[in-house]
Design a protein around this motif. Structure first.
Motif, PDB file in Angstrom:
ATOM      1  N   PRO A 137       0.803  -1.232   0.000  1.00 49.63           N
ATOM      2  CA  PRO A 137       0.000   0.000   0.000  1.00 49.63           C
ATOM      3  C   PRO A 137       0.835   1.281   0.000  1.00 49.63           C
ATOM      4  CG  PRO A 137      -0.124  -1.091   2.133  1.00 49.63           C
ATOM      5  CD  PRO A 137       0.609  -2.027   1.214  1.00 49.63           C
ATOM      6  N   VAL A 138       2.018   1.247   0.598  1.00 52.45           N
ATOM      7  CA  VAL A 138       2.864   2.442   0.630  1.00 52.45           C
ATOM      8  C   VAL A 138       3.423   2.719  -0.762  1.00 52.45           C
ATOM      9  CG1 VAL A 138       4.977   3.461   1.575  1.00 52.45           C
ATOM     10  CG2 VAL A 138       3.457   2.133   3.061  1.00 52.45           C
ATOM     11  N   VAL A 139       3.961   1.695  -1.405  1.00 52.05           N
ATOM     12  CA  VAL A 139       4.523   1.867  -2.746  1.00 52.05           C
ATOM     13  C   VAL A 139       3.440   2.302  -3.720  1.00 52.05           C
ATOM     14  CG1 VAL A 139       5.723   0.724  -4.653  1.00 52.05           C
ATOM     15  CG2 VAL A 139       6.377   0.207  -2.293  1.00 52.05           C
ATOM     16  N   ARG A 140       2.245   1.687  -3.608  1.00 48.13           N
ATOM     17  CA  ARG A 140       1.137   2.061  -4.490  1.00 48.13           C
ATOM     18  C   ARG A 140       0.776   3.536  -4.310  1.00 48.13           C
ATOM     19  NH1 ARG A 140      -3.507   3.694  -4.492  1.00 48.13           N
ATOM     20  NH2 ARG A 140      -3.699   3.536  -2.245  1.00 48.13           N
ATOM     21  N   ARG A 141       0.715   3.988  -3.050  1.00 51.70           N
ATOM     22  CA  ARG A 141       0.367   5.391  -2.785  1.00 51.70           C
ATOM     23  C   ARG A 141       1.436   6.336  -3.312  1.00 51.70           C
ATOM     24  NH1 ARG A 141       1.137   6.037   2.444  1.00 51.70           N
ATOM     25  NH2 ARG A 141       2.931   7.320   2.021  1.00 51.70           N
ATOM     26  N   VAL A 142       2.722   6.001  -3.101  1.00 53.70           N
ATOM     27  CA  VAL A 142       3.808   6.865  -3.576  1.00 53.70           C
ATOM     28  C   VAL A 142       3.779   6.940  -5.105  1.00 53.70           C
ATOM     29  CG1 VAL A 142       6.315   7.135  -3.722  1.00 53.70           C
ATOM     30  CG2 VAL A 142       5.249   6.596  -1.524  1.00 53.70           C
ATOM     31  N   LEU A 143       3.573   5.806  -5.761  1.00 56.92           N
ATOM     32  CA  LEU A 143       3.452   5.817  -7.226  1.00 56.92           C
ATOM     33  C   LEU A 143       2.291   6.704  -7.664  1.00 56.92           C
ATOM     34  CD1 LEU A 143       3.984   2.056  -8.076  1.00 56.92           C
ATOM     35  CD2 LEU A 143       5.363   3.941  -8.981  1.00 56.92           C
ATOM     36  N   ALA A 144       1.125   6.463  -7.081  1.00 55.56           N
ATOM     37  CA  ALA A 144      -0.071   7.216  -7.470  1.00 55.56           C
ATOM     38  C   ALA A 144       0.095   8.714  -7.210  1.00 55.56           C
ATOM     39  CB  ALA A 144      -1.295   6.678  -6.729  1.00 55.56           C
ATOM     40  N   ASP A 145       0.717   9.055  -6.087  1.00 54.64           N
ATOM     41  CA  ASP A 145       0.916  10.472  -5.753  1.00 54.64           C
ATOM     42  C   ASP A 145       1.912  11.152  -6.687  1.00 54.64           C
ATOM     43  OD1 ASP A 145      -0.864  10.219  -3.671  1.00 54.64           O
ATOM     44  OD2 ASP A 145       0.662  10.232  -2.091  1.00 54.64           O
ATOM     45  N   SER A 146       2.808  10.372  -7.298  1.00 60.19           N
ATOM     46  CA  SER A 146       3.833  10.975  -8.147  1.00 60.19           C
ATOM     47  C   SER A 146       3.379  11.161  -9.596  1.00 60.19           C
ATOM     48  CB  SER A 146       5.125  10.154  -8.095  1.00 60.19           C
ATOM     49  OG  SER A 146       4.950   8.890  -8.705  1.00 60.19           O
ATOM     50  N   ILE A 147       2.325  10.485 -10.005  1.00 57.37           N
ATOM     51  CA  ILE A 147       1.846  10.608 -11.395  1.00 57.37           C
ATOM     52  C   ILE A 147       1.439  12.046 -11.737  1.00 57.37           C
ATOM     53  CG2 ILE A 147       0.081   9.847 -13.046  1.00 57.37           C
ATOM     54  CD1 ILE A 147       0.196   7.086 -11.554  1.00 57.37           C
ATOM     55  N   PRO A 148       0.709  12.758 -10.861  1.00 55.58           N
ATOM     56  CA  PRO A 148       0.377  14.149 -11.196  1.00 55.58           C
ATOM     57  C   PRO A 148       1.610  15.030 -11.422  1.00 55.58           C
ATOM     58  CG  PRO A 148      -1.013  13.384  -9.407  1.00 55.58           C
ATOM     59  CD  PRO A 148       0.035  12.324  -9.632  1.00 55.58           C
ATOM     60  N   ASN A 149       2.723  14.700 -10.775  1.00 59.01           N
ATOM     61  CA  ASN A 149       3.948  15.481 -10.988  1.00 59.01           C
ATOM     62  C   ASN A 149       4.479  15.276 -12.408  1.00 59.01           C
ATOM     63  OD1 ASN A 149       4.025  16.584  -8.365  1.00 59.01           O
ATOM     64  ND2 ASN A 149       4.889  14.689  -7.582  1.00 59.01           N
ATOM     65  N   CYS A 150       4.415  14.045 -12.911  1.00 57.13           N
ATOM     66  CA  CYS A 150       4.814  13.784 -14.305  1.00 57.13           C
ATOM     67  C   CYS A 150       3.933  14.586 -15.257  1.00 57.13           C
ATOM     68  CB  CYS A 150       4.681  12.291 -14.637  1.00 57.13           C
ATOM     69  SG  CYS A 150       5.717  11.195 -13.685  1.00 57.13           S
ATOM     70  N   ILE A 151       2.648  14.593 -14.963  1.00 57.03           N
ATOM     71  CA  ILE A 151       1.691  15.321 -15.801  1.00 57.03           C
ATOM     72  C   ILE A 151       2.005  16.816 -15.784  1.00 57.03           C
ATOM     73  CG2 ILE A 151      -0.745  15.976 -16.029  1.00 57.03           C
ATOM     74  CD1 ILE A 151      -1.387  13.139 -14.812  1.00 57.03           C
ATOM     75  N   GLU A 152       2.279  17.348 -14.598  1.00 55.70           N
ATOM     76  CA  GLU A 152       2.561  18.781 -14.462  1.00 55.70           C
ATOM     77  C   GLU A 152       3.852  19.167 -15.199  1.00 55.70           C
ATOM     78  OE1 GLU A 152       0.930  22.348 -12.628  1.00 55.70           O
ATOM     79  OE2 GLU A 152       0.165  20.393 -13.153  1.00 55.70           O
ATOM     80  N   MET A 153       4.890  18.331 -15.076  1.00 58.08           N
ATOM     81  CA  MET A 153       6.150  18.626 -15.758  1.00 58.08           C
ATOM     82  C   MET A 153       5.983  18.526 -17.273  1.00 58.08           C
ATOM     83  SD  MET A 153       9.121  17.128 -13.256  1.00 58.08           S
ATOM     84  CE  MET A 153       8.271  15.701 -12.614  1.00 58.08           C
ATOM     85  N   ALA A 154       5.241  17.520 -17.746  1.00 64.84           N
ATOM     86  CA  ALA A 154       4.986  17.394 -19.187  1.00 64.84           C
ATOM     87  C   ALA A 154       4.200  18.596 -19.692  1.00 64.84           C
ATOM     88  CB  ALA A 154       4.236  16.094 -19.475  1.00 64.84           C
ATOM     89  N   TYR A 155       3.236  19.023 -18.914  1.00 70.78           N
ATOM     90  CA  TYR A 155       2.428  20.182 -19.285  1.00 70.78           C
ATOM     91  C   TYR A 155       3.293  21.436 -19.381  1.00 70.78           C
ATOM     92  CZ  TYR A 155      -1.748  23.241 -19.146  1.00 70.78           C
ATOM     93  OH  TYR A 155      -2.726  24.159 -19.437  1.00 70.78           O
ATOM     94  N   GLU A 156       4.194  21.612 -18.424  1.00 67.29           N
ATOM     95  CA  GLU A 156       5.095  22.765 -18.450  1.00 67.29           C
ATOM     96  C   GLU A 156       5.963  22.743 -19.703  1.00 67.29           C
ATOM     97  OE1 GLU A 156       7.867  25.092 -15.273  1.00 67.29           O
ATOM     98  OE2 GLU A 156       8.219  22.930 -15.407  1.00 67.29           O
TER      99      GLU A 156
END
Length: 193
Positions: A137-156
């Motif tokens: 559950p910890v790894v799943r949460r860290v992965l899920a929480d980091s996806i929006p950062n990829c999206i934000e950087m790609a958007y930038e």
């Protein structure tokens, strides 16, 4: 069935292999930044790459730590804050056809920013796939929480590319856009019977 009672080994086979793929993808993107940084001509692009690189290193370390320990990382997943505004120029202007380069000297900021965008897309895809197969559950949460950062950087990166004329955004006619957006409607939230 052999059971290990430690959170450190609380990973399923799909999770381990998907995490291997995800971390390898992140390393590839970070390595690409190191290899391409000195080739950048535009200080603005270099600054963006430097900010994104540092953020990705921190996020990589967080992901590695929780994957190795199976526990909450000492540094939680951050939230990337882009510096670009969110204005896009729509429409397409004719230009030279794209083709692969044949010499390293042909490398330019348009290509480098494209590689950076592709890296963020690949990383988001890998993290999403891994999060769907993760049992810890910890790894799943860290992965899920980091996806929006990829999206934000790609958007930038895409906003930067659009402003420079590297990333054009076509539009449908107003009539087609209205027709398609009105093809859907909300529904009442009734329970299934």
């Amino acid at each position: 069935m052999y059971h290990v009672d430690s959170a450190k080994y609380n990973h399923g086979a799909h999770e381990v292999m998907d995490m291997h793929e995800t971390l390898s993808t992140v390393i590839g993107g970070l390595d690409q930044c190191v290899l391409l940084r000195d080739q950048i001509q535009d200080p603005e692009l270099r600054n963006m790459m430097d900010r994104q690189y540092q953020f990705c290193v921190d996020e990589y370390n967080t992901l590695v730590e929780c994957f190795k320990t199976g526990r909450d990382p000492s540094q939680p997943t951050g939230h990337y804050q882009m510096t670009e505004d969110n204005k896009f120029t729509y429409g397409i202007k004719p230009g030279q056809p794209k083709k692969p380069i044949t010499q390293a000297s042909e490398l330019n900021d348009e290509m480098i920013s494209g590689y950076l965008l592709s890296s963020h897309k690949a990383t988001a895809t890998a993290k999403l796939a891994a999060s769907l197969e993760t049992t810890n559950p910890v790894v799943r949460r860290v992965l899920a929480d980091s996806i929006p950062n990829c999206i934000e950087m790609a958007y930038e990166v895409s906003i930067y590319q659009n402003r420079k004329g590297y990333y054009q955004v076509p539009q449908l006619s107003s009539q087609d856009t209205v027709t398609i957006t009105n093809c859907y409607d909300t529904m009442s939230n009734n329970q299934l019977q």
